[in-house]
Design a protein around this motif. Structure first.
Motif, PDB file in Angstrom:
ATOM      1  N   THR A 168     -11.194  40.781 -30.109  1.00  0.00           N
ATOM      2  CA  THR A 168     -11.063  41.013 -28.668  1.00  0.00           C
ATOM      3  C   THR A 168      -9.737  41.681 -28.294  1.00  0.00           C
ATOM      4  O   THR A 168      -9.635  42.273 -27.231  1.00  0.00           O
ATOM      5  CB  THR A 168     -11.222  39.692 -27.892  1.00  0.00           C
ATOM      6  OG1 THR A 168     -10.437  38.674 -28.514  1.00  0.00           O
ATOM      7  CG2 THR A 168     -12.670  39.257 -27.875  1.00  0.00           C
ATOM      8  N   THR A 172      -9.804  44.667 -25.684  1.00  0.00           N
ATOM      9  CA  THR A 172      -8.993  44.576 -24.466  1.00  0.00           C
ATOM     10  C   THR A 172      -8.050  45.768 -24.348  1.00  0.00           C
ATOM     11  O   THR A 172      -7.875  46.322 -23.257  1.00  0.00           O
ATOM     12  CB  THR A 172      -8.184  43.265 -24.457  1.00  0.00           C
ATOM     13  OG1 THR A 172      -9.087  42.166 -24.583  1.00  0.00           O
ATOM     14  CG2 THR A 172      -7.402  43.120 -23.154  1.00  0.00           C
ATOM     15  N   THR A 229      -7.076  38.090 -20.540  1.00  0.00           N
ATOM     16  CA  THR A 229      -8.503  37.786 -20.614  1.00  0.00           C
ATOM     17  C   THR A 229      -8.714  36.285 -20.533  1.00  0.00           C
ATOM     18  O   THR A 229      -7.767  35.501 -20.637  1.00  0.00           O
ATOM     19  CB  THR A 229      -9.111  38.280 -21.942  1.00  0.00           C
ATOM     20  OG1 THR A 229      -8.411  37.664 -23.031  1.00  0.00           O
ATOM     21  CG2 THR A 229      -9.021  39.793 -22.074  1.00  0.00           C
ATOM     22  N   GLU A 231     -11.004  33.625 -22.586  1.00  0.00           N
ATOM     23  CA  GLU A 231     -11.835  33.585 -23.785  1.00  0.00           C
ATOM     24  C   GLU A 231     -12.037  32.154 -24.289  1.00  0.00           C
ATOM     25  O   GLU A 231     -11.112  31.528 -24.781  1.00  0.00           O
ATOM     26  CB  GLU A 231     -11.196  34.418 -24.902  1.00  0.00           C
ATOM     27  CG  GLU A 231     -11.043  35.896 -24.554  1.00  0.00           C
ATOM     28  CD  GLU A 231     -10.381  36.684 -25.660  1.00  0.00           C
ATOM     29  OE1 GLU A 231     -10.672  36.385 -26.843  1.00  0.00           O
ATOM     30  OE2 GLU A 231      -9.585  37.583 -25.345  1.00  0.00           O
TER      31      GLU A 231
END
Length: 280
Positions: A168, A172, A229, A231
């Motif tokens: 990720t 991102t 983010t 997550e």
């Protein structure tokens, strides 16, 4: 004509009832085929992870695989086998790009490796309830102190950002900083080292790991810990196994409720990171 209609109705009812019985038998078969039953018969819980994601899983100076997920795996072993169950846990170190295929081919029973719950992954595996929540953060070289205060300051030409391939952090960076040059590495350690050595401006990765690197490279780097983010992390198992999924979710509720989860969080997310900082 009426006789044919009556026969048709009776036949339909028979098929419906037979289908219900088959369905009940199918449910029993699913329970017998659960990975949990296989684990009990085998007498061993096989856990897949990639030992490079600090402080969740890593190798210590003696080469032993340790970390938050590893200790949770040992607790899971005790929940399954009882006292001494931690000795029946086998840790299988697996490259990240092959970890889901290895689960699918029964190389191990569960992935406990700080895996973000993504819908794209959920198409291939089932996740238990989240056991930890993280966000993407930044490790920045100190030459940029005062110039880089957020990810927005990195989104321009001439800036070099690093991350690990296929995670990720990569996704991102591509989404929020498309103007920067993104360099991807096989391991998170390689990406962070580029920043520590002044070969890149910033490294983007999961917050716990960035905190470890910020402590390790405190002379040359600093961290920006405002998460980019949201997550949830979850353990992954093969699809079609409601019994094992139910067991894992109840296990998580138990360890959260009795304090074991908090003790492990203190051990690895606080004490370990402070130890890393002291040793530099």
């Amino acid at each position: 004509m009426k006789k044919f209609l009556l026969f048709g109705l009776v036949l339909t009812l028979f098929v419906f009832l037979a289908g219900g019985t088959a369905s009940a038998l199918s449910t029993e078969d699913i329970a017998k085929a659960s990975a949990l039953e296989e684990i009990l018969k085998r007498g061993e819980l096989r856990v897949g992870l990639e030992a490079g994601y600090q402080p969740f899983e890593m190798q210590d100076k003696k080469g032993n695989i340790v970390g938050f997920d590893v200790d949770m795996a040992y607790e899971l072993g005790k929940a399954i086998f009882g006292k001494g169950g931690e000795k029946k846990v086998k840790i299988i170190n697996t490259a990240w790009e092959g970890i889901i295929p290895a689960l699918m081919t029964h190389k191990f029973d569960i992935i406990m490796s700080g895996m973000t719950i993504l819908q794209s992954r959920n198409l291939k595996v089932n996740f238990c309830d989240p056991y930890y929540f993280i966000g993407q953060c930044l490790l920045v070289n100190k030459k940029n102190k005062g110039k880089i205060k957020s990810y927005k300051d990195l989104n321009k030409k001439g800036v070099i950002i690093t991350s690990k391939l296929g995670v990720t952090g990569q996704f991102t960076a591509e989404r929020l900083m498309p103007k920067a040059t993104l360099r991807l590495f096989k391991t998170e350690a390689e990406g962070a080292l580029q920043v520590a050595n002044g070969l890149a401006d910033a490294f983007i990765y999961d917050e716990p790991q960035v905190r470890v690197f910020a402590a390790k490279y405190k002379k040359t780097c600093f961290g920006i810990f405002e998460p980019l983010t949201y997550e949830p992390l979850g353990w992954a198992i093969r699809k079609g196994d409601p019994d094992f999924l139910n067991f894992l979710n109840n296990f998580l509720r138990q360890v959260r409720g009795d304090g074991r989860w908090e003790k492990l969080k203190q051990k690895w997310m606080v004490d370990y990171i402070e130890k890393v900082a002291r040793e530099q």
